[in-house]
Write an enzyme that holds these catalytic residues in place. Structure first.
Site, PDB file in Angstrom:
ATOM      1  N   GLU A  94       0.844  -1.207   0.000  1.00 56.75           N
ATOM      2  CA  GLU A  94       0.000   0.000   0.000  1.00 56.75           C
ATOM      3  C   GLU A  94       0.877   1.254   0.000  1.00 56.75           C
ATOM      4  O   GLU A  94       1.017   1.931   1.021  1.00 56.75           O
ATOM      5  CB  GLU A  94      -0.930  -0.055   1.230  1.00 56.75           C
ATOM      6  N   HIS A 142     -11.855  -3.349  -5.075  1.00 58.21           N
ATOM      7  CA  HIS A 142     -11.479  -3.573  -3.678  1.00 58.21           C
ATOM      8  C   HIS A 142     -12.123  -4.842  -3.128  1.00 58.21           C
ATOM      9  O   HIS A 142     -13.333  -4.879  -2.884  1.00 58.21           O
ATOM     10  CB  HIS A 142     -11.871  -2.356  -2.831  1.00 58.21           C
ATOM     11  N   ASN A 145     -10.772  -9.412   2.805  1.00 50.06           N
ATOM     12  CA  ASN A 145      -9.912 -10.493   3.268  1.00 50.06           C
ATOM     13  C   ASN A 145     -10.699 -11.504   4.113  1.00 50.06           C
ATOM     14  O   ASN A 145     -11.365 -11.065   5.058  1.00 50.06           O
ATOM     15  CB  ASN A 145      -8.798  -9.850   4.118  1.00 50.06           C
ATOM     16  N   ASN A 192     -15.181   0.552   4.875  1.00 48.66           N
ATOM     17  CA  ASN A 192     -14.246   1.109   5.855  1.00 48.66           C
ATOM     18  C   ASN A 192     -14.675   2.480   6.354  1.00 48.66           C
ATOM     19  O   ASN A 192     -14.161   2.967   7.352  1.00 48.66           O
ATOM     20  CB  ASN A 192     -12.830   1.165   5.283  1.00 48.66           C
TER      21      ASN A 192
HETATM   22  P1  NAI Z   1       0.986  -8.505   1.482  1.00 52.87           P
HETATM   23  O1  NAI Z   1       2.053  -7.819   2.210  1.00 52.87           O
HETATM   24  O2  NAI Z   1       0.466  -9.818   1.980  1.00 52.87           O
HETATM   25  O3  NAI Z   1       1.467  -8.735  -0.023  1.00 52.87           O
HETATM   26  C1  NAI Z   1       2.055  -7.757  -0.828  1.00 52.87           C
HETATM   27  C2  NAI Z   1       2.908  -8.432  -1.886  1.00 52.87           C
HETATM   28  O4  NAI Z   1       3.289  -7.449  -2.846  1.00 52.87           O
HETATM   29  C3  NAI Z   1       4.198  -9.052  -1.335  1.00 52.87           C
HETATM   30  O5  NAI Z   1       4.260 -10.416  -1.748  1.00 52.87           O
HETATM   31  C4  NAI Z   1       5.304  -8.223  -1.998  1.00 52.87           C
HETATM   32  O6  NAI Z   1       6.450  -8.996  -2.314  1.00 52.87           O
HETATM   33  C5  NAI Z   1       4.623  -7.751  -3.252  1.00 52.87           C
HETATM   34  N1  NAI Z   1       5.204  -6.557  -3.854  1.00 52.87           N
HETATM   35  C6  NAI Z   1       5.682  -5.455  -3.254  1.00 52.87           C
HETATM   36  N2  NAI Z   1       6.091  -4.566  -4.177  1.00 52.87           N
HETATM   37  C7  NAI Z   1       5.862  -5.123  -5.384  1.00 52.87           C
HETATM   38  C8  NAI Z   1       6.053  -4.680  -6.717  1.00 52.87           C
HETATM   39  N3  NAI Z   1       6.584  -3.507  -6.990  1.00 52.87           N
HETATM   40  N4  NAI Z   1       5.659  -5.495  -7.716  1.00 52.87           N
HETATM   41  C9  NAI Z   1       5.125  -6.705  -7.458  1.00 52.87           C
HETATM   42  N5  NAI Z   1       4.918  -7.175  -6.226  1.00 52.87           N
HETATM   43  C10 NAI Z   1       5.284  -6.383  -5.184  1.00 52.87           C
HETATM   44  O7  NAI Z   1      -0.199  -7.446   1.331  1.00 52.87           O
HETATM   45  P2  NAI Z   1      -1.779  -7.694   1.221  1.00 52.87           P
HETATM   46  O8  NAI Z   1      -2.365  -7.738   2.570  1.00 52.87           O
HETATM   47  O9  NAI Z   1      -2.029  -8.808   0.286  1.00 52.87           O
HETATM   48  O10 NAI Z   1      -2.244  -6.304   0.582  1.00 52.87           O
HETATM   49  C11 NAI Z   1      -1.999  -5.991  -0.761  1.00 52.87           C
HETATM   50  C12 NAI Z   1      -2.874  -4.837  -1.196  1.00 52.87           C
HETATM   51  O11 NAI Z   1      -4.244  -5.166  -0.965  1.00 52.87           O
HETATM   52  C13 NAI Z   1      -2.640  -3.519  -0.493  1.00 52.87           C
HETATM   53  O12 NAI Z   1      -2.864  -2.471  -1.416  1.00 52.87           O
HETATM   54  C14 NAI Z   1      -3.709  -3.498   0.573  1.00 52.87           C
HETATM   55  O13 NAI Z   1      -4.073  -2.211   0.966  1.00 52.87           O
HETATM   56  C15 NAI Z   1      -4.857  -4.160  -0.166  1.00 52.87           C
HETATM   57  N6  NAI Z   1      -5.863  -4.792   0.671  1.00 52.87           N
HETATM   58  C16 NAI Z   1      -5.499  -5.522   1.771  1.00 52.87           C
HETATM   59  C17 NAI Z   1      -6.485  -6.131   2.541  1.00 52.87           C
HETATM   60  C18 NAI Z   1      -6.103  -6.928   3.740  1.00 52.87           C
HETATM   61  O14 NAI Z   1      -6.966  -7.179   4.582  1.00 52.87           O
HETATM   62  N7  NAI Z   1      -4.866  -7.366   3.874  1.00 52.87           N
HETATM   63  C19 NAI Z   1      -7.918  -6.005   2.225  1.00 52.87           C
HETATM   64  C20 NAI Z   1      -8.179  -5.271   1.002  1.00 52.87           C
HETATM   65  C21 NAI Z   1      -7.174  -4.673   0.297  1.00 52.87           C
END
Ligand code: NAI
Length: 473
Positions: A94, A142, A145, A192
């Site tokens: 994010e 969006h 999770n 949210n």
């Molecule tokens: P996470 O930390 O589990 O996964 C993020 C992944 O992105 C990691 O595997 C990382 O290596 C990869 N990454 C980082 N920079 C990168 C790049 N430049 N190119 C390709 N891959 C890259 O994060 P999560 O929880 O899956 O969240 C991801 C997105 O989803 C964020 O934008 C977050 O705000 C959004 N989100 C998260 C929710 C949650 O409950 N965790 C719910 C809804 C949306």
């Protein structure tokens, strides 16, 4: 159904990206998962394949379906592999700058008709779109999770998004079995933003010692919620939930409706982040929390309580039933003490509760004698009573009314419509009912009355009813 996109790429192989990819592949799409970290790619592949095996073991997929899904999924660290997809869903960290760089790279690789979507939960789509040469093909998608379980997808059109682009991702998400709701590009989108009072009111109640944490949570479970608000914040993580609260508050330039809770800030300061740190609102690893608030219906119920109970059950808020010189009623927002002062007699008030079932019912009273009578009348329904501290709107009713208020503001500000907001909270937050459905059941006029009474008694402007609610009350 119009356009259903079937060649999908997901960027970011973390919790969200992996789940989204699996959902798409299970619905027949070809899916490439991209990440810059080889370890993340390997972990995502292993987790997804294990999850598919688990679905086979549970009989939810047969072997042929499972092998089809495996064949349709690919994992890669090579961005060029995404060249001919129709839809890219970005779910990386994010960070607006990092996301912007990825979109720039993607624009140089994918075809001109490829739709680019972001799963961001807190960054404005308008801001992310600035990194693109072609912002009209950019849209928010969006998910919640875990993405394999939660049905909601908020489809967020930015200022430049082509309507056909938003339609295509909505129809694609629907073809994956999701409930896709169009939302305008505001902080927190629907869930949210509108759900803030669910958490904030629980911390306020705790802070005012309206009841102990276990009782507050139990009352919401009794009202039909899968989890109480406080135990839910422990599950989400106090740091994560508080940071959403802060971000929404700051993004709305300090609107009082969204004010974060000091009580929660203190948990974060102490490092009591919830389940993941072993301690949050609750202590984990010890015996389950004791409830200080007495739930009792042990006294023998005199037969003459039954007619009073029947009358009380049918009574509208504000209409009292008399029993042994005590006035019994449903809350209409004023505390029992305030009601007693204007009625000149002791009063006991019921919090909101579902009329069916045998769950406990909370009440407050202006005197011990009033509490005793109310306990017996509730016992005549065959349900346990739960005596909580006397306060305006009690606990559940105040929270639900304030959720309706937040939902009404969102309609007023064209974030979505009533049906969209109700669906978003049911499918994105697992609420047993949407705020408007509850308001219709309770009576919109009554919701306005409760909010006005809570605002009057607490002196807090944040409870004043939304103009939208007043208009439709
Ligand atoms: P996470 O930390 O589990 O996964 C993020 C992944 O992105 C990691 O595997 C990382 O290596 C990869 N990454 C980082 N920079 C990168 C790049 N430049 N190119 C390709 N891959 C890259 O994060 P999560 O929880 O899956 O969240 C991801 C997105 O989803 C964020 O934008 C977050 O705000 C959004 N989100 C998260 C929710 C949650 O409950 N965790 C719910 C809804 C949306």
């Amino acid at each position: 159904m119009g356009t259903v996109l079937s060649k999908i790429a997901v960027c970011g192989a973390g919790a969200m990206g992996s789940g989204i990819a699996q959902v798409a592949a299970q619905s027949g799409a070809q899916v490439i998962v991209f990440d810059i970290q080889p370890a993340a790619i390997a972990a995502s592949e292993a987790r997804t394949l294990a999850s598919i095996d688990g679905l086979v073991a549970k009989g939810k997929l047969d072997d042929r379906q499972a092998s089809g899904i495996r064949e349709r999924m690919r994992w890669t660290c090579d961005l060029k592999a995404l060249a001919d997809v129709e839809l890219v869903i970005e779910a990386i960290i994010e960070d607006a700058e990092v996301k912007g760089q990825l979109f720039e790279q993607l624009e140089a690789i994918v075809g001109s008709g490829t739709i680019l979507a972001s799963n961001t939960s807190s960054l404005p789509i308008a801001r992310l779109a600035r990194a693109l040469k072609t912002p009209e093909r950019f849209v928010g998608m969006h998910f919640f999770n875990p993405a394999t379980v939660m049905k909601l997808v908020e489809v967020v059109a930015g200022p430049a998004t082509e309507p056909s682009v938003a339609d295509a991702v909505r129809e694609t998400a629907e073809s994956w079995g999701k409930v896709a709701i169009p939302v305008s590009d505001v902080p927190g989108f629907i869930v949210n933003r509108v759900a803030r009072p669910f958490y904030a009111e629980a911390f306020t109640a705790l802070n005012e010692a309206a009841a102990d944490a276990a009782t507050i949570d139990a009352l919401f479970r009794a009202a039909g919620f899968r989890m109480g608000p406080l135990e839910l914040t422990d599950l989400i993580g106090q740091d994560v939930n508080f940071s959403v609260a802060r971000s929404v508050y700051d993004s709305y330039f300090g609107r009082t409706r969204f004010v974060p809770q000091l009580r929660q800030a203190a948990l974060v300061d102490a490092g009591w982040l919830g389940r993941k740190s072993g301690r949050g609102v609750y202590c984990y690893g010890e015996e389950s929390p004791k409830r200080a608030t007495v739930v009792s219906a042990t006294d023998a119920v005199k037969p003459d309580r039954a007619p009073v109970a029947a009358d009380l059950k049918d009574s509208a808020p504000g209409a009292f039933v008399e029993c042994d010189g005590i006035l019994l009623g449903m809350t209409r927002g004023r505390s029992a003490h305030a009601e007693a002062a204007s009625q000149g007699r002791p009063v006991a008030l019921l919090d909101w509760f579902p009329s069916t079932g045998d769950s406990e019912i909370a009440f407050s009273s202006s005197s011990d004698a009033a509490a005793e009578v109310m306990t017996k009348v509730i016992a005549a329904w065959g349900r346990p009573g739960c005596h909580v501290a006397d306060r305006a709107g009690l606990i559940v009713c105040r929270t639900l009314a304030q959720l309706v208020n937040a939902a009404a503001d969102a309609v007023l500000e064209q974030v979505s419509n009533e049906r969209g907001i109700d669906a978003a909270l049911r499918f994105g937050a697992n609420y047993p009912f949407g705020p408007f459905a509850w308001a219709d059941d309770f009576g919109r006029g009554q919701v306005v009355a409760v909010l006005d009474a809570v605002a009057d008694e607490t002196g807090e402007a944040m409870y004043r009813p939304s103009p939208y609610l007043r208009k439709f009350a």
